[in-house]
Design a protein around this motif. Structure first.
Motif: not given
Length: 279
Positions: A257-270
């Motif tokens: 879940l940590d990896a999924h959330n990290a990916r989501t944050k990358l997308i949201q931040d971009y």
């Protein structure tokens, strides 16, 4: 025949010819239909109740120029109180090849909460969308969808994962207007599998790729580095933002879940860096 009947007959012939042209196989007359059939079998059966869990999510559809109806969903822009807000723009997502829209739309709340109307459609021939599953047709469909949405919104954000990343790269290569694109775990080439080089994502990179963010994962168990790296490397040479994530797997298949959330944050931040309103 009277004149109206004759005209109708001719219209049907022209429409059928246009559909046949768009839906022709370009990656082998046996291989391409078989692979899309195989991939579609891996997708779940459509179930709108899986998607319509909030009044902010609505069913939508798009009619292509060859008169095929593509069905999907829109997650409307909203605030933390779950009230609709005027959208800054839109995000259009293109799915992986074993995914359908009702399976994914609820997971995109973070983008609608960021102030965007989020659209997701089933590819033609998938779920309840009409037409034959063909790569050329799918690419043409997304070029039309983007053009249509661009006429309604100030900001254009494109988001493609796996096969969807390749679809978005082809749309970008055709010259569609966009403000930013996130390409996550896309194959770099299709020509290795019998497709024409013109549909290779790496061959559709613009000379100036500064509007593009390419993500790949070192732990991707679906597309290995040999398949994803050439696009990322070439994109970086042309000014794109890139990341080869140490802990990232294929989208929606991250091992934690940590990896999924990290990916989501990358997308949201971009996407959150996009300015409001027209430039």
């Amino acid at each position: 025949m009277n004149i109206p009947t004759t005209l109708l007959f001719l219209f049907i012939l022209v429409s059928n010819a246009a559909a046949d042209e768009r839906e022709k196989t370009v990656c082998g007359s046996i291989q391409e239909p078989f692979l899309f059939w195989l991939w579609s079998l891996a997708a779940p059966k459509p179930d709108k109740n899986r998607a319509l869990v909030s009044p902010l999510i609505e069913q939508t559809h798009f009619t292509t120029s060859d008169n095929k109806i593509l069905r999907g969903y829109r997650y409307n822009s909203h605030n933390k109180a779950e009230n609709r807000t005027p959208p800054k723009g839109y995000v259009l997502m293109a799915l992986g090849n074993a995914m359908i829209a009702d399976q994914i739309i609820t997971s995109l709340k973070y983008l609608s909460l960021s102030g965007y109307d989020v659209y997701i459609y089933d590819y033609r021939g998938y779920a309840n969308s009409e037409g034959k599953r063909r790569i050329n047709a799918i690419i043409e469909d997304y070029k039309e969808i983007i053009t249509s949405l661009n006429a309604k919104y100030d900001k254009t954000l494109l988001y493609g994962i796996s096969l969807g990343g390749a679809v978005m790269m082809n749309a970008i290569g055709s010259g569609v207007d966009h403000d930013a694109a996130l390409i996550d775990s896309s194959p770099s080439r299709f020509s290795d599998f019998g497709c024409p080089e013109r549909v290779d994502p790496v061959n559709n990179l613009p000379d100036d790729a500064s509007k593009i963010f390419v993500i790949t994962g070192k732990k991707d168990q679906v597309l290995n580095s040999n398949m994803t790296a050439p696009l990322r490397v070439e994109a970086q040479k042309r000014g794109a933002k890139v990341l080869d994530g140490e802990d990232l797997s294929h989208p929606y298949m991250d091992r934690s879940l940590d990896a999924h959330n990290a990916r989501t944050k990358l997308i949201q931040d971009y996407f959150s860096k996009m300015p409001d309103g027209p430039e």
